[in-house]
Design an enzyme around this catalytic site. Structure first.
Site, short mmCIF file in Angstrom:
data_model
loop_
_atom_site.label_atom_id
_atom_site.label_comp_id
_atom_site.label_asym_id
_atom_site.label_seq_id
_atom_site.Cartn_x
_atom_site.Cartn_y
_atom_site.Cartn_z
N CYS A 1 0.82 -1.16 0.14
CA CYS A 1 -0.04 -0.03 0.10
C CYS A 1 0.84 1.26 -0.07
CB CYS A 1 -0.99 0.11 1.28
SG CYS A 1 -2.11 -1.40 1.24
N HIS B 1 -9.20 3.87 -0.75
CA HIS B 1 -8.04 3.33 -0.65
C HIS B 1 -7.75 2.43 -1.68
CE1 HIS B 1 -4.19 1.68 0.71
NE2 HIS B 1 -4.67 0.80 1.53
#
Length: 388
Positions: free
Chosen positions: A84, A334
């Site tokens: 991420c 996200h």
């Protein structure tokens, strides 16, 4: 060593983009960033591109040249993968390239397409960022891993689900006016507490959503900006990166994130600032407990004090240190490979004064972004400042 300016930023709306390809999404963000910068595409010397799960979600590896082509660039590209934190690393390496004199103009950012997969497929795909041998085979998923971190934090320092709910409420409220946010709606503490459990003590509204989206930034040297009359009032003055053991069971303390603390120490030293100088922050709140861990790793709170910050009003838009005025990962969304670039784009807009929440930080001069990979086995921190 030359300074680095953010000449332009571009984002797609975050959410579900049914029927669109990843290259289409990245092209939208990249072209928006180039238009914002008013920099010719032919001046871009390299593409630094972040992506994590494209080979699983779109069965497409070797994405960087495809994304350069989609953006109309006539340059080479490199894909960065750090879970991420992929786009955060892509931007960091762009900053380092400009500082070294290797380049004057780079495009950096990232993209992720996720909603074309089912929830179990996304969960399985994201899990490859954990330790496959010692975590994934045992059934660990990231909701479960962050639940373990939250339980350990509560046992070690205290805190409650109400404290975590206050973080979710804050970030949803911040997302309401953000045109790029996936969830532009407010929630209440009761909504968060009553949402379905995911992994105790975390519930559905403690977690970020599954998201498609892309982000891009045009970074230029100060010399290029001056020579080409580029309006770039925000500078990247600090960058840092830290790492930790991938598996939670190998960590010294599951209630702290030393990778982020190391990245912050490096970024602050690089910029010549400290935590007390920071006016606004965008941090990696993939789960509400992750925001707590970030606040403490960044030096804003001592261990155990960060969990009540939102409930006390200290990190709200009217607080002393507004955090995640974009809505954060929690409400803005996200798309994992794009998130680090999105944080920097949002912070740039906040400091420039053209973000819908800029009025909350009208006098801000120093901002920080915190982008984490996995259970913070990787972390990248950047310091942005309003240039003199």
């Amino acid at each position: 060593m030359t300074g680095v300016r953010v000449a332009g930023v571009g984002l797609t709306p975050f959410g579900e983009h049914d029927g669109r390809t990843g290259r289409d999404l990245f092209a939208e963000a990249a072209l928006a960033a180039l238009d914002d910068a008013e920099v010719p595409r032919t001046d871009v010397e390299h593409l630094n591109y972040g992506n994590f799960m494209g080979a699983l979600a779109e069965r497409q590896g070797h994405q960087a040249p495809l994304m350069a082509e989609a953006a109309g660039l006539q340059c080479a590209g490199t894909r960065y993968e750090e879970a991420c934190a992929s786009a955060g690393v892509a931007v960091r390496e762009a900053v380092r390239a400009i500082r070294s004199g290797e380049a004057d103009v780079l495009l950096a950012g990232g993209m992720e397409r996720m909603t074309n997969l089912s929830t179990p497929e996304v969960t399985e795909s994201l899990a490859v960022a954990a330790d496959e041998l010692f975590e994934v085979r045992a059934g660990v998923t990231f909701p479960g891993a962050y639940a373990l971190m939250a339980r350990r934090y509560f046992e070690q320092y205290g805190g409650s689900r109400e404290d975590l709910a206050a973080i979710a409420v804050k970030n949803h409220a911040n997302a309401v006016p953000n045109e790029y946010a996936q969830y532009q709606r407010e929630i209440t503490v009761e909504d968060a507490l009553d949402s379905p459990p995911v992994a105790s003590p975390l519930h559905l509204l403690d977690a970020c959503p599954i998201t498609d989206g892309a982000s891009a930034l045009v970074l230029v040297s100060e010399e290029y900006a001056a020579a080409n009359d580029v309006d770039a009032p925000v500078a990247v003055t600090g960058t840092g990166q830290g790492g930790d053991r991938a598996a939670l069971q190998d960590r010294d303390d599951m209630a702290q994130t030393p990778a982020a603390a190391d990245a912050a120490t490096e970024a602050y030293a690089d910029a010549g600032v400290d935590a007390d100088d920071v006016d606004v922050a965008e941090v990696h709140d993939c789960f509400t407990i992750a925001e707590v861990l970030a606040l403490e790793a960044l030096g804003f709170y001592d261990p155990g004090d960060g969990v009540g910050a939102a409930r006390r009003g200290e990190t709200t838009r009217d607080g002393d240190l507004p955090v995640n005025l974009s809505g954060g990962l929690k409400a803005k969304g996200h798309p994992v490979g794009a998130t680090g670039g999105s944080q920097l784009a949002e912070l740039t807009r906040l400091l420039r004064g053209d973000h819908p929440n800029s009025d909350a930080v009208a006098d801000a001069e120093v901002g920080v972004t915190h982008n984490a990979g996995g259970t913070v086995a990787s972390a990248v921190v950047h310091v942005l400042e309003v240039a003199e």
